[in-house]
Design a protein around this motif. Structure first.
Motif, mmCIF file in Angstrom:
data_model
loop_
_atom_site.group_PDB
_atom_site.id
_atom_site.type_symbol
_atom_site.label_atom_id
_atom_site.label_comp_id
_atom_site.label_asym_id
_atom_site.label_seq_id
_atom_site.Cartn_x
_atom_site.Cartn_y
_atom_site.Cartn_z
ATOM 1 N N ASP A 50 35.883 23.484 29.804
ATOM 2 C CA ASP A 50 36.379 24.044 28.547
ATOM 3 C C ASP A 50 36.165 23.250 27.148
ATOM 4 O OD1 ASP A 50 37.558 26.194 30.179
ATOM 5 O OD2 ASP A 50 39.185 24.718 30.849
ATOM 6 N N ALA A 53 32.819 24.674 26.529
ATOM 7 C CA ALA A 53 32.654 26.044 25.976
ATOM 8 C C ALA A 53 33.221 26.240 24.567
ATOM 9 C CB ALA A 53 33.598 26.842 27.148
ATOM 10 N N SER A 88 30.608 31.492 28.702
ATOM 11 C CA SER A 88 30.899 32.174 30.009
ATOM 12 C C SER A 88 30.291 31.895 31.111
ATOM 13 C CB SER A 88 30.620 33.741 29.905
ATOM 14 O OG SER A 88 29.272 34.051 29.789
ATOM 15 N N MET A 91 31.361 28.168 32.323
ATOM 16 C CA MET A 91 32.501 28.516 33.084
ATOM 17 C C MET A 91 32.245 29.002 34.618
ATOM 18 S SD MET A 91 34.967 30.156 30.279
ATOM 19 C CE MET A 91 36.169 30.547 31.482
ATOM 20 N N ILE A 92 31.328 29.808 34.751
ATOM 21 C CA ILE A 92 30.733 30.314 35.991
ATOM 22 C C ILE A 92 30.144 29.131 36.718
ATOM 23 C CG2 ILE A 92 29.005 31.605 37.114
ATOM 24 C CD1 ILE A 92 29.230 33.815 34.785
ATOM 25 N N ASP A 154 40.625 32.316 27.489
ATOM 26 C CA ASP A 154 40.222 30.867 28.396
ATOM 27 C C ASP A 154 41.507 29.898 28.288
ATOM 28 O OD1 ASP A 154 39.166 29.102 30.033
ATOM 29 O OD2 ASP A 154 37.935 28.230 28.446
ATOM 30 N N ALA A 195 35.305 34.097 33.388
ATOM 31 C CA ALA A 195 33.956 33.928 32.759
ATOM 32 C C ALA A 195 33.381 35.195 32.771
ATOM 33 C CB ALA A 195 33.337 32.756 33.659
#
Length: 301
Positions: A50, A53, A88, A91-92, A154, A195
């Motif tokens: 995070d 991100a 995204s 996160m994936i 998120d 995500a």
């Protein structure tokens, strides 16, 4: 321009997320390893991604503030949407890593009971992240930022993950250690689900997806204007926080340039009253070359 002011305001949300995630990831990973909780370690690992991100969102907001240039006549506003897309992907990747780790633990279980302290770490983290979510969501609504809203969702996901982590730890302490590993697996799924939602929203905007109901509202309002004989075409697309509307209308062919311009201004002002960040381009065409009479409606505003 208000849009640039909003982008600068959006940086506050990104900085808040970054600082919070740095603190919580260190807190959770340390407590997870010392307290023997796989779920809390997975939650901490989630927070480390995070951070990346949130940095991507911050960079996107910074790039979006660059003024138009020779290669970007509409500005750089879509950079924040691209930032959401990058977030995204990160996160994936992490979600998959968490799932793999959880599956390995299920196939090779280790009977270790988490420390009770890890419960409080998870619950405190949930409360903090929910507070960050509320701040960023309200900020995103105020400044109309897709990137900040993605960050807010998120944040909310992380709050729920921490609650789930606490539940898993409690179950492990009272005699069901497998629940801690199962919770880690569920956390991985939640990360991937969040995500995918962010990915879909970013792709929707980057492929010029637009709210059809808003276009229908604009069409209905313009059709009630007596000066407009016909709406030939109406299109819209989102460019970061800016909304671009293209409209082609037909008017009395005998109106002079000034009157035609007044009609365009009326339409632009009305759409801007519906959305302050809307930029409208009105193209005027003659309705019918045979129409020679100019009625009072053509001059009435």
């Amino acid at each position: 321009m208000e849009l640039y002011t909003n982008l600068r305001a959006g940086e506050k949300g990104a900085y808040l997320s970054i600082v919070t995630y740095i603190v919580l990831s260190i807190f959770k990973l340390t407590a997870g390893y010392l307290g023997n909780s796989e779920a809390l370690r997975a939650d901490g690992l989630n927070n480390t991604t995070d951070i990346i991100a949130s940095v991507a969102v911050l960079i996107g907001l910074r790039i979006s503030q660059r003024p138009p240039d020779d290669d970007h006549r509409y500005g750089h506003f879509r950079a924040e949407t691209i930032a959401s897309l990058i977030a995204s992907f990160i996160m994936i990747y992490v979600g998959i890593e968490v799932l793999i780790s959880a599956v390995k633990s299920m196939t090779n279980p280790v009977e270790v009971t988490p420390d009770i302290l890890t419960i409080f770490v998870a619950l405190i983290s949930a409360v903090i992240m929910f507070g960050v979510y509320k701040y960023n969501y309200n900020l995103a609504e105020r400044i109309k930022s897709t990137a900040v809203k993605a960050a807010a969702f998120d944040n909310r996901s992380d709050a729920f993950v921490s609650i789930g982590t606490a539940v898993g730890i409690v179950a492990a302490i009272i005699g069901f250690p497998i629940i801690d590993t199962i919770t880690a697996f569920i956390i991985g799924i939640i990360i991937i689900k969040t995500a995918i939602d962010i990915f879909k929203e970013a792709v929707y905007l980057l492929t010029d997806g637009f709210d059809s109901k808003f276009l229908a509202k604009i069409r209905a309002d313009i059709e009630r204007m007596p000066q407009v004989r016909e709406i030939t075409e109406i299109r819209g697309r989102q460019h970061g926080g800016m909304m671009l509307i293209d409209i082609t209308i037909s008017v009395n062919p005998n109106l002079n340039v000034r009157r035609s311009h007044d009609i365009s201004n009326k339409i632009e002002q009305h759409i801007q009253s519906l959305n302050s960040e809307a930029v409208t381009f009105v193209h005027i065409e003659p309705y019918d070359p045979k129409e020679m009479v100019i009625s009072e409606d053509d001059y009435h505003f």
